[in-house]
Structures are given as structure tokens and as C-alpha cells.
Design an enzyme around this catalytic site. Sequence first.
Site, PDB file in Angstrom:
ATOM      1  N   GLU A  39       0.814  -1.214   0.000  1.00 58.60           N
ATOM      2  CA  GLU A  39       0.000   0.000   0.000  1.00 58.60           C
ATOM      3  C   GLU A  39       0.852   1.272   0.000  1.00 58.60           C
ATOM      4  O   GLU A  39       0.836   2.054   0.952  1.00 58.60           O
ATOM      5  CB  GLU A  39      -0.937  -0.008   1.207  1.00 58.60           C
ATOM      6  CG  GLU A  39      -1.926  -1.148   1.181  1.00 58.60           C
ATOM      7  CD  GLU A  39      -2.786  -1.223   2.432  1.00 58.60           C
ATOM      8  OE1 GLU A  39      -3.929  -1.677   2.314  1.00 58.60           O
ATOM      9  OE2 GLU A  39      -2.318  -0.845   3.517  1.00 58.60           O
ATOM     10  N   PRO A  40       1.614   1.522  -1.050  1.00 60.56           N
ATOM     11  CA  PRO A  40       2.381   2.762  -1.114  1.00 60.56           C
ATOM     12  C   PRO A  40       1.475   3.961  -1.364  1.00 60.56           C
ATOM     13  O   PRO A  40       0.546   3.893  -2.168  1.00 60.56           O
ATOM     14  CB  PRO A  40       3.327   2.526  -2.305  1.00 60.56           C
ATOM     15  CG  PRO A  40       2.586   1.566  -3.181  1.00 60.56           C
ATOM     16  CD  PRO A  40       1.801   0.680  -2.250  1.00 60.56           C
TER      17      PRO A  40
ATOM     18  N   TYR B 173       0.123  14.270   1.804  1.00 59.62           N
ATOM     19  CA  TYR B 173      -0.354  14.766   3.097  1.00 59.62           C
ATOM     20  C   TYR B 173      -0.453  16.286   3.180  1.00 59.62           C
ATOM     21  O   TYR B 173      -0.835  16.811   4.215  1.00 59.62           O
ATOM     22  CB  TYR B 173       0.505  14.225   4.252  1.00 59.62           C
ATOM     23  CG  TYR B 173       0.525  12.726   4.279  1.00 59.62           C
ATOM     24  CD1 TYR B 173      -0.604  12.016   4.657  1.00 59.62           C
ATOM     25  CD2 TYR B 173       1.642  12.010   3.864  1.00 59.62           C
ATOM     26  CE1 TYR B 173      -0.616  10.636   4.640  1.00 59.62           C
ATOM     27  CE2 TYR B 173       1.640  10.629   3.843  1.00 59.62           C
ATOM     28  CZ  TYR B 173       0.514   9.951   4.232  1.00 59.62           C
ATOM     29  OH  TYR B 173       0.495   8.578   4.211  1.00 59.62           O
TER      30      TYR B 173
ATOM     31  N   CYS C   2      -2.287  33.919  11.106  1.00 53.16           N
ATOM     32  CA  CYS C   2      -2.056  34.687  12.329  1.00 53.16           C
ATOM     33  C   CYS C   2      -1.580  33.742  13.433  1.00 53.16           C
ATOM     34  O   CYS C   2      -2.261  33.503  14.427  1.00 53.16           O
ATOM     35  CB  CYS C   2      -3.333  35.402  12.729  1.00 53.16           C
ATOM     36  SG  CYS C   2      -3.094  36.661  14.000  1.00 53.16           S
ATOM     37  N   GLU C   3      -0.423  33.146  13.207  1.00 53.89           N
ATOM     38  CA  GLU C   3       0.189  32.181  14.126  1.00 53.89           C
ATOM     39  C   GLU C   3       1.699  32.344  14.053  1.00 53.89           C
ATOM     40  O   GLU C   3       2.271  32.311  12.952  1.00 53.89           O
ATOM     41  CB  GLU C   3      -0.149  30.740  13.722  1.00 53.89           C
ATOM     42  CG  GLU C   3      -1.566  30.316  13.955  1.00 53.89           C
ATOM     43  CD  GLU C   3      -1.823  29.897  15.393  1.00 53.89           C
ATOM     44  OE1 GLU C   3      -0.836  29.763  16.156  1.00 53.89           O
ATOM     45  OE2 GLU C   3      -2.998  29.699  15.745  1.00 53.89           O
TER      46      GLU C   3
ATOM     47  N   ARG D 135       2.608  20.492   7.737  1.00 55.11           N
ATOM     48  CA  ARG D 135       3.527  19.439   8.166  1.00 55.11           C
ATOM     49  C   ARG D 135       4.739  19.962   8.941  1.00 55.11           C
ATOM     50  O   ARG D 135       5.289  19.249   9.771  1.00 55.11           O
ATOM     51  CB  ARG D 135       3.968  18.579   6.974  1.00 55.11           C
ATOM     52  CG  ARG D 135       2.817  17.782   6.364  1.00 55.11           C
ATOM     53  CD  ARG D 135       3.277  16.776   5.330  1.00 55.11           C
ATOM     54  NE  ARG D 135       4.008  15.686   5.940  1.00 55.11           N
ATOM     55  CZ  ARG D 135       5.309  15.500   5.854  1.00 55.11           C
ATOM     56  NH1 ARG D 135       6.083  16.358   5.181  1.00 55.11           N
ATOM     57  NH2 ARG D 135       5.893  14.473   6.441  1.00 55.11           N
TER      58      ARG D 135
ATOM     59  N   ARG E  24       2.699   7.758  -0.064  1.00 56.89           N
ATOM     60  CA  ARG E  24       3.668   8.840  -0.141  1.00 56.89           C
ATOM     61  C   ARG E  24       4.653   8.636  -1.288  1.00 56.89           C
ATOM     62  O   ARG E  24       4.968   9.572  -2.026  1.00 56.89           O
ATOM     63  CB  ARG E  24       4.435   8.933   1.186  1.00 56.89           C
ATOM     64  CG  ARG E  24       5.409  10.100   1.270  1.00 56.89           C
ATOM     65  CD  ARG E  24       6.423   9.880   2.399  1.00 56.89           C
ATOM     66  NE  ARG E  24       5.796   9.543   3.661  1.00 56.89           N
ATOM     67  CZ  ARG E  24       5.516  10.418   4.615  1.00 56.89           C
ATOM     68  NH1 ARG E  24       5.823  11.691   4.455  1.00 56.89           N
ATOM     69  NH2 ARG E  24       4.959  10.031   5.739  1.00 56.89           N
TER      70      ARG E  24
ATOM     71  N   TYR F  56       5.207  18.220  12.408  1.00 56.62           N
ATOM     72  CA  TYR F  56       6.323  17.285  12.502  1.00 56.62           C
ATOM     73  C   TYR F  56       7.699  17.925  12.349  1.00 56.62           C
ATOM     74  O   TYR F  56       8.708  17.227  12.371  1.00 56.62           O
ATOM     75  CB  TYR F  56       6.222  16.216  11.400  1.00 56.62           C
ATOM     76  CG  TYR F  56       4.911  15.499  11.275  1.00 56.62           C
ATOM     77  CD1 TYR F  56       4.338  14.838  12.354  1.00 56.62           C
ATOM     78  CD2 TYR F  56       4.233  15.461  10.060  1.00 56.62           C
ATOM     79  CE1 TYR F  56       3.137  14.160  12.222  1.00 56.62           C
ATOM     80  CE2 TYR F  56       3.041  14.787   9.912  1.00 56.62           C
ATOM     81  CZ  TYR F  56       2.491  14.137  11.004  1.00 56.62           C
ATOM     82  OH  TYR F  56       1.308  13.468  10.873  1.00 56.62           O
TER      83      TYR F  56
END
Length: 441
Positions: A294-295, A394, A365-366, A334, A297, A338
Site C-alpha cells: 500500500e504505497p 499529506y 495569524c500564528e 507538516r 507517499r 512534525y
Amino acid sequence: MNERDTLKVNNKGHLEIGGMDAVEIAKIYGTPVYVFDEAHIRNMMRVYKHTIEKFYKSNGLVVYASKAFSCMAVYAIAQSEGIGVDVVSGGELYTAIKAGFDSSKIYMHGNNKLPHELKLAIDNKIGTIVLDSYREVDMVDELAQQNGIIQNVLIRINPGVEAHTHEFIQTARTDSKFGFSVSDGAAQSITEYVLSKKNLRLRGFHCHIGSQIFETQSFIIAARKVMDFIAIIKKETGFESDTLNIGGGFGIWYNDEDPKLKLSDYENCLKSLINAVKEKAQEHGLNEPFLVIEPGRSIIGEAGITLYTVGAIKDIKGIKKYVAVDGGMFDNPRYALYQSKYTVMLANRASEPCTEKVSVAGKCCESGDLIAVDVSLPKAESGDIMAVLSTGAYNYSMASNYNRNFIPAAILVKDGKAEYIVKPQTYDDIIRNDVVPEYLK
């Protein structure tokens, strides 16, 4: 940059994707925009499929893990390449159904499948459901009975292999929310329970040991452990699994800290896994199981590139320089999740030398809205077109309308031509489901 015919710097010094100048793409489609290279997607699907055909006598199936990027066009590509897909939600399943995907080649995953999702799956004659709890066993059995069918199922197990990957995306630990552990007897217990159900046909087992894995040995060890478990189950219950789904997790290149894998590298990894399955089948006197991989990415990740336009530039002397773009964590969360690292370049000045290190900031605004930190670029100017590579997996999947920003459109590029596969949003799309109660009017 990975070497492939469809990604290069052209004679104008511009990044070229699928035969189309990135600057021209930005001019036609605006920014931010997700750009997908169709040829690379197909090449990755084919290398896995051809490896199974060549080294395992076609006794298997490549299944695209659509949580990496789900849209109708990608399912259409997968269908045309003769592979399957896996889905992890009702939304992904519905998208595949509306794309006309062959339901017999759909695998449904998830650790807490909802009743309406399972009903959608069974009503549409989905090929295989991967069970992840006793509750799911009971629900699927009951729904299958109501529909007068016997539903093919796999059981997700944890073989006790931890791949060297980011802690947040490890999925085969004993304390994982996914699957049943082999080591504590839980996997055998759920197997016996499923075998007791009249409306379920247990085909075998599924495992997935992590994500962004470059160590072939991790897959080999996992395959051996699952084959050992299959042998134990046959001895204890008389049931012999005819399917082994080894999941995905094959790594890709994001930046120069990652190896640049060739198509042959993916072939060799899968070939080694296949050999491990064959050897264990012979050792235990088992039939060689139908092998599912199940690839996700590795099929779509490097095929995707996000284009932005540089806006404000803020140079805090002696501390940090920020280059802001018209996207951010709403289209690529991401880094925030991560601290994922990317390769960043100026698409309109791709052949110029890098002269400074900057942090690429988004427009949310972060304070944590960053796409890349301490990346090398030529001296950026407002209006430059920035490309962030390997954003196919993703990024769109995790995108949101945070701060009521638009989720960018996505286009598919091939042979110098591009078409939308996800149309741009409008402000009306943003407010489409808003309702003002009568008493507030």
C-alpha cells in the site's frame, strides 16, 4: 532535486514541471497552487506493479494509499494503471465510488470506522475491510448479514517492528492505537473471534510498521514475523491465510538529508520483501500468500510541488530573515506538526546561486506558521515564485480553511499541458455551510 525527465531547470533558468514552466503555471493558475506531475505518478505505480508481476508471478496487488492525496483524478489514474486503492474514511470511499473505481480493488482501513462508513462500504460491495476492533467485527458481520453477503476481511496486527521514523508516525508499537499485538496474544484472540463469524470471510492479515522508511530490513523483518504468525494460526486453528497485506511506508526524498532513490531502488526493496515472504512460506510449508502493498507517499509525494508568490520580507538584523508567501500552514501544516523539512527554491530564478539563509513564513495569524526554516535561497524579492518540492503527500490531505483562507487548487501537468483536478475555492465556498439562527437576525 531528484533527477527525472519531467522535473528540471529549463533554458530560461525557470523550474519546469511536466514540460510546463512553473512561472507560466503561476501566471495561469495563480498561487498558491498544488502542481502534480502525472508522468511521475504513473512511473511510481508501474514500478511496484511490474515488480510484483516479475518477481511474484503477479500474485499480488499494488494498492494506492489514498490518505496521501485523495481526489477523483488520482483514482482515475490508479484505475487506468490497474492497481487498487485503500481508503480510511467515508469521504475517501465516496470519492473513489464517484470516480467509478472498481470496488473489488478497494481496501478500507481505519481504527474507528463509523457505522455509516461501513454501511457505505458494504452497500457498494467494497472488496476488503481491514478490521481493527471487536466492535468493527460485530458491525461488519451484522451489515453483511443484512445485505445477504459474505464480506472479505483482513485483521490488522502489530508484529512488533518499529521502523526508524518520526515518533508521531510510528504505527506498529505495542501501545499503538492501530491493530492487535502478536506478542501478547491479542492478535490470535481476535483471529479466533473473526473465524467464528458466519458472515465474514477472513482472508488474512495486514500490518503497517510506519512511514517514511528507507531501511529495507524493516519491511523484511515485519514480513517474516507476520509469516511466522500465519504459521502459528494455521497450527492452532487450521486456518491458513491466503492474503498478506504488508502496508506501505516507503520513504521519499524531501531534502538533502534524505537519500535520492531511483525507481530501481524501490524495485529492489520490494523484491527483497517478496523473497522474504517466499522463504518463510517454504520454511513453514505454507502457500505463498497473495501479497498486497500500500504505497501512498512514495507514489504521490515527489510528484507534487507547491507554488507560492513571495510577499513581505522581514530582515531582523543578526537574528533571522523571514520571507513570507501567500500560503502557509493552511495548505502545508507538516512543519507545524512534525517539523518536516523541505527543499525550497525560487522557480523563476532556479539557476541562480543561493546567497542567504531564510525562514519561509506563511500568512496565518500564528507565530508557528512556518513552511521551512533556515533554507538557502538567492536573495528573494517580492513577486518571486517560490517552489516547495515533494509536497504531494499529506499536504492537500491535511489542508484546512484556517483563518478562512482558501485551500489551494490542484492541477495535473503532463507533456507541457495542465488541467485542474481540484478547482479553486471562492469566498462563497468558505461560507457555504454557515447558518445564522433566526433569533440572531
